[in-house]
Design an enzyme around this catalytic site. Structure first.
Site, PDB file in Angstrom:
ATOM      1  N   HIS A   1      39.672 -19.607 -14.234  1.00  0.00           N
ATOM      2  CA  HIS A   1      39.680 -21.418 -14.123  1.00  0.00           C
ATOM      3  C   HIS A   1      40.089 -21.731 -15.634  1.00  0.00           C
ATOM      4  CE1 HIS A   1      40.430 -25.554 -12.394  1.00  0.00           C
ATOM      5  NE2 HIS A   1      39.115 -26.111 -12.971  1.00  0.00           N
TER       6      HIS A   1
ATOM      7  N   CYS B   1      45.740 -25.291 -14.320  1.00  0.00           N
ATOM      8  CA  CYS B   1      44.242 -25.418 -14.863  1.00  0.00           C
ATOM      9  C   CYS B   1      44.674 -25.089 -16.369  1.00  0.00           C
ATOM     10  CB  CYS B   1      43.563 -24.847 -14.591  1.00  0.00           C
ATOM     11  SG  CYS B   1      43.680 -23.329 -14.844  1.00  0.00           S
TER      12      CYS B   1
END
Length: 348
Positions: free
Chosen positions: A166, A90
């Site tokens: 994230h 990510c």
């Protein structure tokens, strides 16, 4: 999500992200950490190509109702969007989401060819293409933490012991502000934002997202992809020097003292930026270095000199005292309602 290819965790550090960008052949931009999203801070960094936001991953956000979320655009050929198809990717995907949606960034030959190759792919295949790119994967993994005891890419229990974080990106595309999260089905359109107005628009969006967490949660990180600061400063110096020369020609050699001050200030900024880059490059080298052999030789030498046992005992005593002191500080802080938990932030 697949683990195929073994992508490492990436530390949330502007020096790491800048090194990653340069490693895939992109020039003219760098990453800056942001501690405030007020207008003055963001204006000072212009032009800003996009923001990278790190937060604790909680799965589906229970506080976010469908009506409170920006709509997903499932088909928009003008926005580069790739679904995240591999664990730990990510951070790099957030970077690529900004780079590949900017019309002004020099992507370099490799990334330009990659963008052209995948331009007509659906989001899922774009994600697979990123995962299968030897260059992108190699540069990403070059920032792996050096740990000879636990391989973070293969340890099945690693993520069970720690919170997951994230990365997502916010960037303007064709006059609209987009939220690009590889774990979503498509880009979220937060609405019109002509010119640089997206910087004013994105602040409340990020603040609202942070407000969904419990009051004690402070583990967020925000970084901006901006133009090379040295080039920005050098261009300003050149412009001020031109103004100064014109002013002195018309009004005499003593005119333009404020311009001289601005030029001196910018030259100091250039020196500071050069020093910062040298520090970042050194830190990136240290991240890759395995210090275990050196530590082993030091401990071996201390043992041979009969000093190791004494130092171990002293170390244990200090550690115990520091732990007790930390417990007392945490208890006092919690009693005051200001408990803070420190964390090294890495991507999911």
């Amino acid at each position: 999500m697949s683990d195929t290819g073994n992508w490492c965790l990436i530390e949330s550090d502007p020096g790491v992200f800048t090194g990653l960008i340069k490693g895939i052949g992109v020039s003219g931009v760098q990453v800056e950490e942001i501690y405030s999203i007020d207008k003055e801070t963001l204006d000072d960094l212009k032009p800003v190509h996009g923001l990278i936001f790190l937060f604790k991953w909680q799965g589906r956000d229970p506080a976010a109702t469908p009506g409170s979320l920006a709509p997903i655009e499932y088909e928009n050929g003008d926005v580069f969007f790739a679904q995240q198809m591999i664990t730990n990717a990510c951070a790099t995907q957030a970077i690529l989401s900004i780079l590949l949606n900017s019309p002004t960034i020099d992507l370099g030959e490799e990334l330009t060819n990659f963008k052209s190759f995948v331009s007509d792919f659906p989001a899922e295949l774009k994600g697979h293409a990123i995962s299968n790119s030897d260059l992108i994967r190699a540069v990403h993994n070059s920032f792996s933490r050096s740990d000879p005891f636990i391989n973070e890419m293969n340890d099945p229990n690693a993520k069970e012991k720690e919170d997951l974080f994230h990365f997502i990106a916010y960037t303007p595309v064709n006059g609209n502000l987009y939220e690009l999260d590889g774990l979503q089905e498509g880009p979220r359109n937060h609405g019109p934002c002509p010119g640089d107005s997206w910087l004013a628009k994105v602040g409340p969006i990020i603040q609202e997202r942070m407000a969904r967490y419990a009051g004690g949660e402070i583990r967020f990180n925000l970084m901006a992809v901006v133009d090379d600061r040295i080039k920005v400063y050098e261009e300003k110096v050149k412009a001020y020097q031109t103004q100064l020369e014109t002013l002195q020609k018309n009004e005499g050699p003593d005119a333009g003292s404020w311009l001289k001050g601005e030029i001196d200030h910018l030259r100091q900024d250039i020196i500071k930026e050069e020093e910062k880059r040298e520090k970042q490059q050194r830190e990136n080298k240290l991240r890759r270095h395995n210090f275990v052999p050196l530590i082993y030789e030091i401990l071996k030498g201390l043992a041979q000199e009969g000093k190791l046992s004494e130092l171990v005992a002293e170390g244990r005593s200090r550690a115990k005292a520091e732990l007790e002191s930390a417990k007392q500080r945490k208890a006092a802080s919690a009693a005051a309602g200001h408990a803070i938990e420190d964390v090294d932030m890495y991507d999911d």
